[in-house]
Design a protein around this motif. Structure first.
Motif: not given
Length: 342
Positions: A216-218, A302-305, A220-236
Motif C-alpha cells: 500500500g502507499p507510504f 490516503i489522498t486526504a479524502q 510523508l507529509v510536512p509539518l512545522k520545522g523538521n517534522q513530518s507525519s507518516v501514513v503507512w499502509i500495509e497488509k494488516t
C-alpha cells in the motif's frame, strides 16, 4: 439528585468531532441556536499534545474553516504543501518512477495545509464552548423519536432536547444512522494504516512524498520545522508485526521505508494503527434526520479524502439550512433534506 432538563433547539447535532463542531459554529455565527451532543470532549487546547494523526486540508476545506473563524489558527499551526512527489517503486528490480507536481503550475500557492487533528478539534471545541448560540451536552445520546414536526432526543442523563432536525455527525458506528433505519455498506480492505510523527535531519521544503508499494502507499507529509507525519499502509498482518517491534527496530524499519529522503529520522510520537475500510450510508437523510462526515461515508486516509469530504458535507448542509432559515422555512422538512442530499 439533579433534575433532568428539557431543551428546545433550532438544530441538534450529535457528535463533537471536527465536522460536527464546524457545522455548529457555522450555524451559530449566523444566529442559529445549535445544541451539540459530545460525551467525550477534548482536553483544553493549552493541554492538548500532538498525537500521531494529522489532516491535509485542501483550500476548499480551509475556506470552510475560515468561515467558522479558524483562519488564524490554521495559519499558525498548519504547514503548507507546495510540491507533491509520487514515487512508484512497487515492482522489485525496476527503477522507481518519480513524478513531481508543483502547486504553482496550476496557479495555486499550495495544494493543502497539514494540521494536527487533536489541535484542530480542541480549538474548534473551545470556540464552540465560548459561543452564546451553542449549548454543549457532555452526555451520550440514548434514543430519539421522530414526530411530524420535530425530533425528541433523550440523553443517558435523562435530559431531553426537541429540535426540528437531528444531524448525525457521530462517526462510522453512528447511532443516529442506526435509529433512523438507514442501512450502510462496509468494505474491508485487509490493510491497516500506521501513523506517527517523525523528526528528520533534512528539511522537507514543504514537499510531500508518497511511495507506491506492494502493501500500500507510504506517505510523508510536512509539518512545522523538521517534522513530518507518516501514513503507512500495509497488509494488516504485516502491520501488526511492525507495531510489535521495539522502538529502535521500528525506527530502523521506518528509516528504510523513507529511502533516506529526509535524512536520519527519530520518532516524535508513538505509532498507532487502525484497519482500513470503506463505509457508505445508502441514504444521507431520513425523516428529520441528516447524516454528515463519517456517519455518511468513511474513506481511506490516503489522498486526504476523509475530513475534506466531511467538511464538504458540512458546507452543503449549512448552506442549505441557512437559505431556508432566512425565509422562515422548516429546516427539517423533506424538501430541505432532499436538497441537501442532492
Amino acid at each position: 439528585m439533579s433534575k433532568t432538563q428539557k431543551y428546545r433547539a433550532e438544530i441538534l447535532i450529535v457528535g463533537g468531532g471536527a465536522a460536527g463542531i464546524t457545522l455548529a459554529l457555522l450555524l451559530a455565527r449566523v444566529g442559529v441556536n445549535a445544541h451539540l451532543i459530545e460525551p467525550f470532549p477534548p482536553k483544553p487546547l493549552e493541554d492538548t499534545a500532538i498525537s500521531s494523526r494529522t489532516v491535509a486540508l485542501m483550500q476548499s476545506s480551509l475556506n470552510i474553516l475560515d468561515a467558522a473563524g479558524q483562519s488564524d489558527f490554521c495559519k499558525e499551526h498548519g504547514t503548507i504543501m507546495e510540491v507533491m512527489r509520487v514515487i512508484d517503486d512497487s515492482i522489485a528490480g525496476q527503477e522507481p518512477v518519480v513524478s513531481e507536481f508543483d502547486a504553482f503550475d496550476i496557479g495555486h500557492p499550495f495544494f493543502s495545509m497539514n494540521i494536527p487533528n487533536d489541535l484542530l478539534r480542541a480549538k474548534l471545541y473551545e470556540d464552540a464552548q465560548a459561543h452564546k448560540n451553542i449549548t454543549i451536552h457532555n452526555a451520550k445520546l440514548e434514543d430519539y423519536v421522530v414526530h411530524d414536526a420535530h425530533v425528541q432526543a433523550r440523553l443517558e442523563n435523562g435530559d431531553e432536547i426537541i429540535a426540528p432536525l437531528i444531524v448525525g455527525a457521530d462517526g462510522r458506528g453512528s447511532l443516529v444512522r442506526k435509529i433512523a433505519g438507514i442501512k450502510s455498506k462496509k468494505t474491508q480492505y485487509g490493510q491497516s494504516a500506521i501513523t506517527c510523527i517523525i523528526n528528520h535531519s533534512r528539511g522537507h521544503e514543504n514537499s510531500s512524498t508518497e511511495f507506491h508499494r506492494e502493501g500500500g502507499p507510504f506517505a510523508l507529509v510536512p509539518l512545522k520545522g523538521n517534522q513530518s507525519s507518516v501514513v503507512w499502509i500495509e497488509k494488516t498482518e504485516k502491520a501488526d508485526e511492525i507495531l510489535k517491534l521495539p522502538k529502535d527496530a521500528f525506527e530502523a524499519t521506518l528509516q528504510k521505508q523513507t529511502n533516506d529522503i529526509l535524512g536520519g529520522i527519530t520518532l516524535e510520537t508513538n505509532p498507532q494503527s487502525w484497519p482500513l475500510c470503506a463505509i457508505k450510508a445508502k441514504e444521507l437523510t431520513a425523516k428529520r434526520v441528516a447524516l454528515i462526515a463519517e456517519a455518511a461515508h468513511v474513506m481511506s486516509p490516503i489522498t486526504a479524502q476523509g475530513l475534506n469530504l466531511s467538511l464538504r458535507d458540512v458546507a452543503a448542509l449549512a448552506e442549505t439550512l441557512v437559505d431556508h432559515l432566512r425565509v422562515g422555512g422548516d429546516i427539517g422538512s423533506g424538501a430541505v433534506l432532499r436538497e441537501y442530499e442532492r
